[in-house]
Scaffold this active site. Structure first.
Site, mmCIF file in Angstrom:
data_model
loop_
_atom_site.group_PDB
_atom_site.id
_atom_site.type_symbol
_atom_site.label_atom_id
_atom_site.label_comp_id
_atom_site.label_asym_id
_atom_site.label_seq_id
_atom_site.Cartn_x
_atom_site.Cartn_y
_atom_site.Cartn_z
ATOM 1 N N GLN A 1 -38.162 84.909 21.421
ATOM 2 C CA GLN A 1 -38.866 86.177 21.503
ATOM 3 C C GLN A 1 -39.533 86.575 20.190
ATOM 4 O OE1 GLN A 1 -39.298 87.548 24.332
ATOM 5 N NE2 GLN A 1 -37.704 86.643 25.605
ATOM 6 N N HIS B 1 -28.964 86.042 24.696
ATOM 7 C CA HIS B 1 -29.321 85.534 26.018
ATOM 8 C C HIS B 1 -28.247 84.538 26.441
ATOM 9 C CE1 HIS B 1 -31.605 83.167 28.998
ATOM 10 N NE2 HIS B 1 -32.460 84.186 29.070
ATOM 11 N N LYS C 1 -43.472 81.322 26.753
ATOM 12 C CA LYS C 1 -43.589 82.726 26.360
ATOM 13 C C LYS C 1 -44.674 82.929 25.313
ATOM 14 C CE LYS C 1 -38.585 83.320 27.031
ATOM 15 N NZ LYS C 1 -38.550 83.930 28.353
#
Length: 419
Positions: free
Chosen positions: A214, A134, A237
């Site tokens: 993630q 990212h 998240k």
């Protein structure tokens, strides 16, 4: 406040805790939310915790001796305790609250440029990242290299969307000062073999930072088992509020590295001549912190713990298997990344032949299906696969097989519109 438990895992019970999932969009379309890699939805328990904090406990933390200040401090520091346990931190003092993963990585990149001998990154040193990062794990290292005269190198990707470790020994060398890599790719869903990279880094005396944005929401997670020196997590998240993240680091490192920002709360003593600094974690938390956000994060950790990360991972693995199986039925669809459920999480990027991802996303949205389109702040990886952008469907604990079916039906409509 009650917390959902699901043993065995019951997705329909879980869904009842998320008010937004009952919403209709575009008039009468049930919301199918498949943009969890960008941000997750929040259960009622997290929303209630935020409201209760503001209604009953709102005050600044630390130092205050009145009731509200003591309550707010207890809630804030209690969230640190919960997060330390959730990620397997050996000490709560190793858990630093940041704004997000981007700030956590910037913190490390900045202090390594300012550090004393031993940890300082300088001319001739090398910083190693990967081609699947990212932008938040690329740009800060470019900036550090520009400030210090260091060089950025990277591990490349295979055609299948895995990390190419064939050059590991030649990329990570005695010149390497730090390796910074994602645990799970936000574009490809790939779970990386962090242990292999950490082993090589240890052989050459390099530090390792892992971006767990993630992975922490989806997998059983333990920073000690990862073996890294730094781990960054963004909490929106993983059912928590926006505006809060966590940097975990080994306590001896935090004790030796200089602070990131200066101001209130992070000091030991200030005179007109000089300042000295508080011990970690407060050394790295200048100013009024994200108090309410930490309270919400604590509630999110409670929720995930009650449901069970093993159960969540198993549910998502089955969803991944199913979505890849269904994608194989869609003519002209190309999965970008591993075309299997093994060693990946439930976020799948894809391209439809002859149809731009922005058009795919727009037609899906008209049907109530929320996906993400673009390069997902991972442009080098998208370029690696020779495409301008992808459509990404990303799943979480509250998503269902029926929503996968709705996505497939939505893609059929997309194809009918453009063919």
């Amino acid at each position: 406040m009650t917390t959902t438990t699901a043993a065995p895992f019951d997705v329909e019970t879980v869904r009842k805790d998320f008010p937004i999932l009952s919403r209709l969009v575009h008039g009468d379309k049930p919301l199918v939310y498949l943009d969890n890699a960008a941000t997750s939805q929040k259960p009622r328990q997290v929303i209630d915790a935020l409201v209760e904090y503001y209604e009953k406990h709102n005050a600044n933390v630390h130092r205050g001796i009145h009731t509200l200040a003591e309550e707010a401090t207890a809630l804030y520091e209690g969230a640190r305790d919960k997060m330390a346990k959730f990620i397997g931190a050996p000490s709560r003092d190793e858990v630093i609250f940041t704004k997000n993963t981007s700030e956590a990585i910037n913190l490390v990149a900045r202090v390594l440029g300012d550090a004393g001998p031993g940890y300082r990154v300088g001319p001739g040193d090398e910083i190693v990242i990967t081609e699947m990062e990212h932008h938040s794990n690329i740009v800060p290292w470019h900036q550090l290299a520009e400030r210090t005269g260091a060089t950025v190198k990277w591990l490349r990707l295979t055609d299948e969307g895995r990390l190419d470790l064939s050059t590991l020994d030649s990329v990570v060398t005695e010149r390497t000062k730090i390796v910074s890599m994602t645990h799970v790719s936000n574009l490809l869903g790939t779970i990386n073999p962090v242990d292999v990279v950490v082993k090589r880094a240890r052989e050459v005396g390099a530090l390792v930072l892992v971006d767990a944005s993630q992975s922490a929401p989806h997998l059983p997670f333990d920073v000690s088992a990862l073996g890294a020196d730094f781990v960054a997590v963004t909490c929106h998240k993983m059912l928590g509020p926006t505006g809060i993240g966590v940097l975990w680091a080994r306590l001896p490192l935090l004790q030796e590295l200089p602070p990131f920002l200066g101001g209130g709360e992070m000091i030991e003593l200030v005179t007109m001549e000089k300042s000295t600094f508080a011990p970690p974690p407060h050394k790295f938390e200048a100013g009024t912190p994200p108090i309410a956000e930490a309270v919400g994060l604590g509630a999110a950790v409670d929720y995930l713990t009650a449901v069970g990360m093993d159960a969540i991972a198993a549910h998502e693995h089955e969803l991944t298997r199913y979505v890849i199986e269904r994608f194989a039925e869609v003519e002209g669809l190309r999965v970008i990344g591993p075309n299997t459920a093994e060693n990946r999480v439930a976020e799948v990027s894809f391209a439809l032949e002859g149809i731009h991802p922005h058009d795919v996303g727009q037609i899906l949205d008209e049907q109530g299906i929320a996906v993400r389109v673009g390069h997902h702040c991972a442009r080098p990886a998208v370029v690696r696969y020779g495409i301008p952008a992808t459509t990404r469907a990303s799943f979480y604990l509250y998503n269902t097989h029926a929503e996968v079916d709705a996505l497939i039906a939505g893609l059929d409509r997309v194809k009918r519109v453009f063919t």
